[in-house]
Design a protein around this motif. Structure first.
Motif, PDB file in Angstrom:
ATOM      1  N   LEU A 193       0.841  -1.187   0.000  1.00  0.00           N
ATOM      2  CA  LEU A 193       0.000   0.000   0.000  1.00  0.00           C
ATOM      3  C   LEU A 193       0.882   1.245   0.000  1.00  0.00           C
ATOM      4  CD1 LEU A 193      -2.919  -0.667   2.530  1.00  0.00           C
ATOM      5  CD2 LEU A 193      -3.092  -0.386   0.052  1.00  0.00           C
ATOM      6  N   PHE A 194       0.479   2.246  -0.771  1.00  0.00           N
ATOM      7  CA  PHE A 194       1.176   3.529  -0.810  1.00  0.00           C
ATOM      8  C   PHE A 194       0.159   4.656  -0.706  1.00  0.00           C
ATOM      9  CE2 PHE A 194       4.236   0.786  -2.889  1.00  0.00           C
ATOM     10  CZ  PHE A 194       5.466   1.273  -2.471  1.00  0.00           C
ATOM     11  N   ILE A 195       0.539   5.706  -0.002  1.00  0.00           N
ATOM     12  CA  ILE A 195      -0.161   6.979  -0.073  1.00  0.00           C
ATOM     13  C   ILE A 195       0.726   7.908  -0.878  1.00  0.00           C
ATOM     14  CG2 ILE A 195      -1.049   8.955   1.204  1.00  0.00           C
ATOM     15  CD1 ILE A 195      -1.664   7.104   3.513  1.00  0.00           C
ATOM     16  N   ASP A 196       0.193   8.395  -1.992  1.00  0.00           N
ATOM     17  CA  ASP A 196       0.975   9.187  -2.942  1.00  0.00           C
ATOM     18  C   ASP A 196       0.508  10.639  -2.895  1.00  0.00           C
ATOM     19  OD1 ASP A 196       2.498  10.131  -5.007  1.00  0.00           O
ATOM     20  OD2 ASP A 196       1.616   8.852  -6.559  1.00  0.00           O
ATOM     21  N   PHE A 197       1.429  11.543  -2.526  1.00  0.00           N
ATOM     22  CA  PHE A 197       1.130  12.974  -2.498  1.00  0.00           C
ATOM     23  C   PHE A 197       1.727  13.706  -3.696  1.00  0.00           C
ATOM     24  CE2 PHE A 197       0.889  11.913   2.087  1.00  0.00           C
ATOM     25  CZ  PHE A 197      -0.371  12.423   2.376  1.00  0.00           C
ATOM     26  N   ARG A 198       2.145  12.964  -4.708  1.00  0.00           N
ATOM     27  CA  ARG A 198       2.825  13.557  -5.852  1.00  0.00           C
ATOM     28  C   ARG A 198       1.850  13.886  -6.974  1.00  0.00           C
ATOM     29  NH1 ARG A 198       8.761  11.941  -5.877  1.00  0.00           N
ATOM     30  NH2 ARG A 198       8.640  13.297  -7.679  1.00  0.00           N
ATOM     31  N   THR A 199       2.200  14.926  -7.753  1.00  0.00           N
ATOM     32  CA  THR A 199       1.455  15.228  -8.969  1.00  0.00           C
ATOM     33  C   THR A 199       2.228  14.807 -10.208  1.00  0.00           C
ATOM     34  OG1 THR A 199       2.367  17.474  -9.072  1.00  0.00           O
ATOM     35  CG2 THR A 199       0.281  17.179  -7.885  1.00  0.00           C
ATOM     36  N   ALA A 200       3.489  14.393 -10.037  1.00  0.00           N
ATOM     37  CA  ALA A 200       4.324  13.992 -11.171  1.00  0.00           C
ATOM     38  C   ALA A 200       5.342  12.973 -10.691  1.00  0.00           C
ATOM     39  CB  ALA A 200       5.027  15.191 -11.789  1.00  0.00           C
ATOM     40  N   GLY A 201       5.851  12.181 -11.630  1.00  0.00           N
ATOM     41  CA  GLY A 201       6.838  11.171 -11.283  1.00  0.00           C
ATOM     42  C   GLY A 201       8.182  11.756 -10.884  1.00  0.00           C
ATOM     43  N   VAL A 202       8.526  12.900 -11.480  1.00  0.00           N
ATOM     44  CA  VAL A 202       9.749  13.628 -11.156  1.00  0.00           C
ATOM     45  C   VAL A 202       9.361  15.076 -10.882  1.00  0.00           C
ATOM     46  CG1 VAL A 202      12.017  14.357 -11.940  1.00  0.00           C
ATOM     47  CG2 VAL A 202      11.127  12.127 -12.627  1.00  0.00           C
ATOM     48  N   GLY A 203       9.795  15.610  -9.746  1.00  0.00           N
ATOM     49  CA  GLY A 203       9.422  16.970  -9.411  1.00  0.00           C
ATOM     50  C   GLY A 203       7.922  17.088  -9.182  1.00  0.00           C
ATOM     51  N   GLY A 204       7.352  18.167  -9.655  1.00  0.00           N
ATOM     52  CA  GLY A 204       5.927  18.380  -9.475  1.00  0.00           C
ATOM     53  C   GLY A 204       5.615  18.970  -8.109  1.00  0.00           C
ATOM     54  N   ALA A 205       4.326  19.211  -7.889  1.00  0.00           N
ATOM     55  CA  ALA A 205       3.856  19.826  -6.660  1.00  0.00           C
ATOM     56  C   ALA A 205       3.281  18.780  -5.720  1.00  0.00           C
ATOM     57  CB  ALA A 205       2.803  20.884  -6.989  1.00  0.00           C
ATOM     58  N   VAL A 206       2.925  19.231  -4.526  1.00  0.00           N
ATOM     59  CA  VAL A 206       2.219  18.375  -3.575  1.00  0.00           C
ATOM     60  C   VAL A 206       0.764  18.284  -4.017  1.00  0.00           C
ATOM     61  CG1 VAL A 206       1.453  18.129  -1.189  1.00  0.00           C
ATOM     62  CG2 VAL A 206       3.752  19.003  -1.684  1.00  0.00           C
TER      63      VAL A 206
END
Length: 287
Positions: free
Chosen positions: A3-16
């Motif tokens: 299980l993962f909780i993902d707070f990313r908007t992009a695979g590299v960099g991006g915003a919260v």
């Protein structure tokens, strides 16, 4: 499956971004099932002891999935976690297309994600029995921010190679210390990243925040100020002769299969330490 909780908007960099709960088989990454719905999440965690694990600075999404997924597999297959325990990897955007130059600004993203994780626990994961946390590097700030805002005391906190001021548990995150039943730390004087880079990047971050002592050693380099009282546990300093660098704490994040490692890999001892922290067992460090 992890299980993962993902707070990313992009695979590299991006915003919260807003939290997405995913179930991923790291070996099949980047294939991933659709995010789990609220009902499915609540059912998975009801009455369980949750262990949130997060990576540090300059880790892309796929690297985080692989490293944390391998850690989950090691803990579960080694009997370190029981059927009443659920491992949850936390992915956050502490990276950039050009490594290192953004370090002074990633603390704010870690803080943002920590607050969001605490709110997510209170909103979506409130049926769980307990919450525990472990981190690597700058992920310490995310974890401590989450514990600071958590609606109930954290069962345990384990901070490895923490890229944060060594007095943070007394000052900046005194509220997190007061909201944790047990805190375990691993620090190494052989960590060249914390020895050389942290004293450069941290004062810049502190200058932007206009807060705290601008020139301190890292918690993950020299441990907390002495004496350290409960809930902080000893020992925390890895002997210099064990040669633990900044990349020695988590499993490899490379493509499957990982490259050959020493037998046993250094990170196995760290994972065992993490498991003892989670299970509130006496700590030791083998030589």
């Amino acid at each position: 499956m992890t299980l993962f909780i993902d707070f990313r908007t992009a695979g590299v960099g991006g915003a919260v971004g807003n939290a997405k709960t995913l179930e991923i088989a790291p070996a099949s990454w980047p294939h991933v099932s659709p995010p789990l719905g609220d009902t499915a999440i609540a059912k998975r965690v009801e009455g369980k002891n949750l262990l949130f694990a997060t990576h540090g600075f300059n880790v892309h999404r796929d690297e985080g999935v692989r490293a944390l997924g391998r850690l989950d597999s090691y803990l579960r297959n080694g009997g370190k976690l029981s059927g009443a325990d659920v491992f949850i990897g936390v992915l956050w955007p502490g990276d950039f297309w050009i490594p290192a130059i953004n370090y002074p600004f990633e603390g704010d993203d870690a803080i943002d994600c920590g607050k969001r994780l605490a709110a997510y626990c209170a909103r979506q994961l409130k049926s769980a029995q307990s919450y525990s946390f472990l981190s690597h590097s700058l992920g310490a700030r995310l974890v401590l921010e989450a514990v600071k805002h958590l609606h109930i005391p954290a069962n345990s906190v384990c901070l490895t190679a923490a890229a944060i001021d060594r007095d943070c548990l007394r000052r900046e995150y005194a509220k997190a210390t007061g909201n944790a039943k047990s805190i375990s730390i691993l620090a190494s004087h052989e960590d060249e990243v914390l020895k050389l880079a942290f004293p450069i990047g941290n004062p810049i971050y502190r200058w932007f925040q206009d807060a705290g002592d601008h020139f301190q050693l890292a918690l993950g380099y020299d441990g907390p100020p002495r004496p350290a009282a409960p809930p902080i546990n000893a020992p925390w300093q890895i002997p210099d002769g064990d040669k633990y660098g900044h990349g020695s704490y988590l499993p490899p994040s490379s493509q499957v299969p990982p490259p050959p490692e020493p037998d046993p890999p250094q990170w196995h001892q760290v994972a065992d330490f993490m498991a003892n922290a989670f299970n509130r067992l006496p700590q030791s460090w083998p030589r």
